[in-house]
Scaffold this active site. Structure first.
Site, short mmCIF file in Angstrom:
data_model
loop_
_atom_site.label_atom_id
_atom_site.label_comp_id
_atom_site.label_asym_id
_atom_site.label_seq_id
_atom_site.Cartn_x
_atom_site.Cartn_y
_atom_site.Cartn_z
N GLU A 172 0.84 -1.21 0.00
CA GLU A 172 0.00 0.00 0.00
C GLU A 172 0.87 1.25 0.00
OE1 GLU A 172 -3.16 -0.07 2.90
OE2 GLU A 172 -4.07 -1.84 2.00
N GLU A 300 -4.76 -8.94 0.44
CA GLU A 300 -5.48 -8.60 1.67
C GLU A 300 -6.95 -8.57 1.31
OE1 GLU A 300 -4.39 -5.20 4.05
OE2 GLU A 300 -2.26 -5.49 3.64
#
Lengths: 496, 84
Positions: A172, A300
């Site tokens: 991220e 995720e």
């Protein structure tokens, strides 16, 4: 309703790695979860809790992503090797300012993977690390030669390099991993990835014959297509995979255990909506990578509900119910449907955090309903997907949802494997499975089924558990199944 | 997980007011409560326990000790047996 499962239409392989899990240094996932320490009264092998290892082996966990998550971009792997008492602590700034003592580091994680029999998927640090740090970590993990990192590893007690296949180049990086812009991160990915090489076997063969690592670029949440576009355009040819993250929320009733049937149906809608986002990302990937060399890594995913009342909020300790199990089953069906592109996935976050498969409290351990979904789905691992078509369609129920969702595969031994979700919270579903030119000879199944809010606690650990599917029969070569309301089932069929 | 998450920014340091809110929730839930002596005995054991972190939280279960100790049905989850 009647489904047609024509094995002649055998599709792409359902990579077992879509059933992977994600474990971050967050809350009680690692410490108080996997890691109890060598001196614990809880049975353990070298500090790793044995009942957890056994439970994960039983569902054939194929890989674990570690150490984050956001934590990965703040982690210096060198602090997590050597004598434990000499390892410097750090502050886990992303997750509540927890003091991290680094007792669970590279050797302990690789030991965990070896005990489970799964592959490691390590995520490196781009946000606050250096190219050299990442390069050294990979050398430490993969070099059997005499490099400085191989020698350091031997000094720390491990002679033969473990070897890895999956390596994440940051996490991220649009957010907690450095708040980078897409084009900047694309450049950073190219630079870091250049030096992330598989050293295993490098001295024994020509360098180009050494299997490359699958280098996964940090992705965005599924709705941020601009990130996917830029990354694929600028760095796609250097990638083994591109990460996409995807969390499902249950609508307004966000409690983990107290909600109405309305939330059950809304969660199904919210899960199905992710398919469109995946398709949009995949169409961008197809444009730049029509041969589908780059894996879409949903590394995720899972439900995000309220933390359990009375617990420390920063630990993200959440219960999960049949609602969570249903959402997981629908999501796995989506992954299976696009198995030609989606080949690496990790449910967040294994033990005691978010949509866990296992909860612990002292010496007690509970398998959640989501654990049982992964148990039911393990028959699909490395089988080939077979599309399901409908001779008689599922009925439309609340919010226009189909009452039944189904996915099928065929294994190498020729057996068909079918997983079915009964999305109705109230009505049973009767389904015929027709195998086109083949006839069913034997069929057996298992399922979980209960109230939508049913869940397992430390006092009642088996409230939701797998049991034999009784209402299954064969008639004129078709398998006839009757599923109770709110159920997830797996059926294995021998054909002739 | 920084986009759209509920509590990424939560601190492990839980404020007194947050703990009080959780205590109120337990009281209003109707579960049997420990009496004052028992509550204090439990907390004394917690404060002496190596599983206590941040002066508020039990690492064996993730619970806020002042909340868990109030519920008479709850047990101490310590691995070597209840310290309550």
């Amino acid at each position: 309703m009647k489904a047609i499962i024509d094995l002649r239409n055998k599709g792409s392989k359902i990579e077992r790695h879509i059933y992977g899990h994600f474990s971050e240094h967050l809350g009680r996932c690692v410490y108080g979860g996997y890691w109890v320490g060598e001196d614990s009264e809880i049975p353990n092998v070298r500090g790793i809790r044995s009942d957890i290892v056994d439970a994960m082996k039983a569902i054939k966990v194929p890989n674990i992503r570690w150490p984050g998550g956001c934590f990965a971009d703040d982690y210096n792997w060198m602090d997590g090797i050597g004598l434990k008492e000499s390892r410097p602590p750090m502050i886990n700034t992303h997750w509540g300012g927890v003091l991290e003592n680094n007792h669970f580091g590279t050797h302990e994680f690789m030991d965990l993977c070896e005990q489970i029999g799964c592959e490691p998927y390590i995520c490196g640090n781009v946000g606050s690390g250096t190219v050299r740090e990442m390069r050294s970590w990979v050398e430490y993990l993969t070099d059997d030669g005499n490099s400085p990192m191989a020698q350091l590893r031997r000094k720390n007690g491990r002679d033969i390099a473990w070897g890895i296949r999956f390596f994440g180049i940051g996490n991220e990086n649009w957010g907690c991993g450095g708040f980078m812009k897409a084009d900047y991160y694309a450049n950073e990915f190219r630079r870091y990835a250049t030096y992330v090489k598989n050293y295993k076997g490098m001295g024994e063969t020509n360098w180009w014959q050494v299997p490359p690592l699958i280098k996964v670029a940090g992705g965005h949440n599924a709705e941020h297509l601009d990130w996917t576009e830029t990354l694929m355009r600028e760095a796609g040819r250097f990638m083994g995979g591109l990460s996409v993250h995807c969390y499902v929320k249950p609508g307004e009733e966000s409690s983990g255990t107290v909600f109405s049937k309305d939330s059950w149906y809304q969660t199904a809608v919210n899960t199905y909506e992710k398919e469109a986002l995946f398709k949009q990302n995949m169409s961008i990937m197809d444009y730049y990578d029509p041969e589908k060399k780059v894996v879409m890594a949903v590394d995720e995913w899972g439900m995000w509900v309220d933390n359990e009342p009375g617990t420390n909020n920063a630990f993200l300790f959440q219960q999960n119910t049949m609602r969570s199990a249903m959402s997981a089953a629908l999501m796995l069906h989506i992954f299976q449907k696009y198995s030609d592109r989606i080949r690496l996935c990790n449910l967040a976050q294994t033990i005691n955090v978010l949509q866990s498969i296992i909860l612990t409290e002292g010496h007690k351990m509970v398998k959640t309903p989501t654990y049982h979904v992964f148990d039911l789905f393990k028959g699909h691992q490395d089988a080939n997907r077979v599309p399901v078509t409908w001779a008689e369609k599922p009925e439309a129920i609340d919010r226009g949802l189909p009452n039944v969702d189904m996915s099928a595969s065929v294994a190498e031994d020729g057996k068909a494997y079918v997983t079915i979700v009964n999305l109705s919270a109230d009505e049973t579903a009767k389904i015929s499975l027709n195998f086109a030119d083949r006839k069913a000879e034997k069929a057996q199944g298992r399922l979980i089924s209960s109230e939508v809010t049913a869940h397992n606690t430390f006092d009642k650990p088996d409230e939701v558990d797998t049991r034999t599917l009784d209402k299954i029969s064969i008639s004129e070569g078709e398998v006839i199944v009757e599923l109770p309301a709110c159920a997830i089932a797996a059926i294995e069929v021998v054909l002739y | 997980m920084t986009d759209g998450c509920f509590r990424c920014s939560s601190s492990v340091r839980v404020s007194d007011s947050e703990i009080e809110a959780e205590i109120r929730r337990v009281v209003e839930s109707g579960v049997p409560l420990t009496n004052r002596d028992e509550y204090e005995k439990r907390l004394k054991a917690c404060y002496a326990c190596e599983q206590l972190i941040y002066a508020t939280t039990c690492m064996s279960c993730g619970c806020l000790i002042k909340v868990r100790a109030l519920n008479a049905l709850r047990i101490c989850p310590h691995t070597s047996g209840s310290r309550w």
